[in-house]
Design an enzyme around this catalytic site. Structure first.
Site, PDB file in Angstrom:
ATOM      1  N   ASP A   1      45.518  42.057  42.974  1.00 42.88           N
ATOM      2  CA  ASP A   1      45.251  40.757  42.363  1.00 42.88           C
ATOM      3  C   ASP A   1      44.895  40.905  40.884  1.00 42.88           C
ATOM      4  OD1 ASP A   1      45.040  38.048  42.105  1.00 42.88           O
ATOM      5  OD2 ASP A   1      43.173  37.833  43.226  1.00 42.88           O
TER       6      ASP A   1
ATOM      7  N   HIS B   1      46.102  35.708  40.672  1.00 37.57           N
ATOM      8  CA  HIS B   1      46.100  34.348  41.227  1.00 37.57           C
ATOM      9  C   HIS B   1      45.800  33.290  40.167  1.00 37.57           C
ATOM     10  CE1 HIS B   1      41.634  35.064  41.869  1.00 37.57           C
ATOM     11  NE2 HIS B   1      41.619  33.842  41.378  1.00 37.57           N
TER      12      HIS B   1
ATOM     13  N   SER C   1      36.910  33.740  38.026  1.00 39.04           N
ATOM     14  CA  SER C   1      37.760  34.857  38.413  1.00 39.04           C
ATOM     15  C   SER C   1      38.577  35.338  37.220  1.00 39.04           C
ATOM     16  CB  SER C   1      38.691  34.464  39.565  1.00 39.04           C
ATOM     17  OG  SER C   1      39.464  33.350  39.223  1.00 39.04           O
TER      18      SER C   1
END
Length: 456
Positions: free
Chosen positions: A136, A104, A211
């Site tokens: 992801d 992402h 992240s």
């Protein structure tokens, strides 16, 4: 001052003196957390992205399009192109420039530009190599001037309440460190429609931009890739565990994925050693290697990690080259020489190419999950021959062939049984499943149908 007062003052002074000396002698440079960060931080990078997106000029038009999605025509001048930026974090997993991050962070939009900033401030343009939607995760590649510092991977059992540190780039603040404990393991989380499973939970602060960064233990070893924080919560963040990351990387960094070549084996890191993870059937490696064999040397060289070994193979091997492996099976030392080549297709897959113009593959569970086929069985379309009847019939890469002539096909054996009797000029009916992602979620919707093709 009486005798007792003198004794009391003497003892008090001694206590204060000892306390003062002890405080002065404490050296922060020896703190385990400080040392862990010093080991790991050079391998953590900041990621900046810039993409071009199409947006509606007038908010009133945006509301109309939302209410009449798919039926209201796009009028001239209704949309405009805008640049949007983003930031995240990545971790260097190979000295030649491979970096793992969250998908992402770098999802491919139109004209996406990805910039990687090393801990020492050096900046590089990065190329998107491959991504895995289900987990992801994404792999990037830069071309550094010098070999890069590689983070060490943990092979130890993770324990609840053990100290952990999260390294990353929250809100664009580079080289940020937060500290906490491992709060839980194997968490399943639904975040904005995306399903994550078997995550690590921590109370170390993880914020937007963190992240893709590193969750490390007090040895400075990577135990997970930071992925998300629970909205409207305090101290509930999550990371993808290192074993799952390694499983995905073993596919990302395989000769099959990168160059369409193989000698029949894939590797994984287990307990600090490079180990054979999978041996592909009907290959030369299947006669020599077994899952669990420990690689000691490859071409006379020692490799400390799966990523280092597989990167070496990708960068140096071409079709026809030989790989010499020295390995340990239990207590027995063994060796073999394997030739790199194109995998010989099993009979059914070979017939699909010749008779139908389709390249098919029995998908792994990881591939099936990432494409939305986890609940159905069939063979994945990997290529459609240009100019073939299959292409004219609308078959596309990513579709699933579920049946041939009304008979389910789940592997090469069932496919071969269905295709072998067919003669040139006959028409064959294929059952087809199409899986499409529901926008901005990790959910899929499936469509089924049939396609009739003439046999070549």
């Amino acid at each position: 001052m009486n005798f007792m007062e003198k004794i009391f003052r003497t003892v008090l002074c001694a206590i204060l003196l000892v306390g003062g000396v002890g405080a002065q002698n404490y050296d922060n440079r020896t703190d385990p957390g400080v040392l862990a960060v010093q080991r790991a931080l050079p391998s953590v990078v900041s990621i900046n992205t810039e993409s071009t997106v199409e947006v509606v000029r007038d908010p009133r038009h945006a509301q109309i399009l939302k209410e009449f999605e798919g039926t209201f025509p796009k009028l001239p001048g209704m949309f405009e192109q805008r640049k949007v930026g983003g930031f995240g974090t990545g971790v260097i997993i190979d000295k030649s420039g491979y970096i793992v991050t969250n998908l992402h962070n770098v999802r491919q939009l139109k004209n996406t530009r990805i910039e990687v900033i090393l801990a020492n401030g050096e900046k590089y343009a990065a190329q998107f190599v491959v991504g895995d939607e289900r987990n992801d995760l994404a792999l990037l590649k830069i071309e550094p001037k010098n070999p890069l510092p590689v983070i060490e991977l943990s092979g130890e059992e993770l324990l609840l309440a053990q100290p952990v540190l999260a390294l990353g780039n929250p809100f664009g603040l580079e080289n940020t460190v937060t500290r906490g404990i491992l709060s839980s393991k194997n968490r399943n989380v639904n975040s904005n429609g995306r399903i994550y499973d078997e995550l690590l939970q921590t109370d170390a602060a993880i914020n937007p931009g963190n992240s893709g960064g590193a969750l490390i233990d007090l040895n400075g070893k990577l135990i997970g890739i930071n992925v998300l924080v629970l909205q409207k919560s305090q101290g509930i963040g999550f990371a993808i565990p290192i074993l799952k990351v390694l499983d995905v990387l073993s596919i990302f960094l395989s000769l099959e994925q990168q160059k369409g070549l193989s000698f029949g084996a894939r590797f994984i890191d287990r307990n600090g050693r490079v180990t054979v993870q999978q041996v592909l059937p009907q290959t030369l490696a299947a006669e020599k290697l077994q899952p669990g064999d420990v690689i000691v040397l490859a071409d006379g060289r020692k490799f400390d990690s799966m990523t280092e070994l597989q990167t070496y193979l990708i960068q140096t091997k071409k079709e026809g080259d030989t790989v010499t492996l020295e390995y340990q099976r239990g207590a027995s030392p063994m060796s073999t020489a394997l030739t790199v080549g194109r995998l010989k297709l099993p009979p059914g897959l070979e017939q699909a190419q010749k008779k139908l113009g389709l390249s098919l593959l029995e998908p792994t569970s990881l591939q099936a999950d990432s494409l939305g086929y986890s609940n159905v069985r069939g063979l994945l379309v990997t290529e459609v021959e240009n100019g073939s009847q299959a292409q004219r019939a609308g078959l596309l890469k990513g579709m699933l062939i579920s049946s041939v002539r009304g008979k389910p096909v789940q592997n090469d054996t069932s496919l071969s049984a269905a295709l072998t009797p067919l003669k040139s000029g006959e028409t064959v009916t294929l059952g087809v499943i199409i899986s499409q992602r529901i926008r901005n979620t990790n959910q899929f919707v499936q469509y089924t149908g049939t396609v009739n093709l003439p046999v070549r």
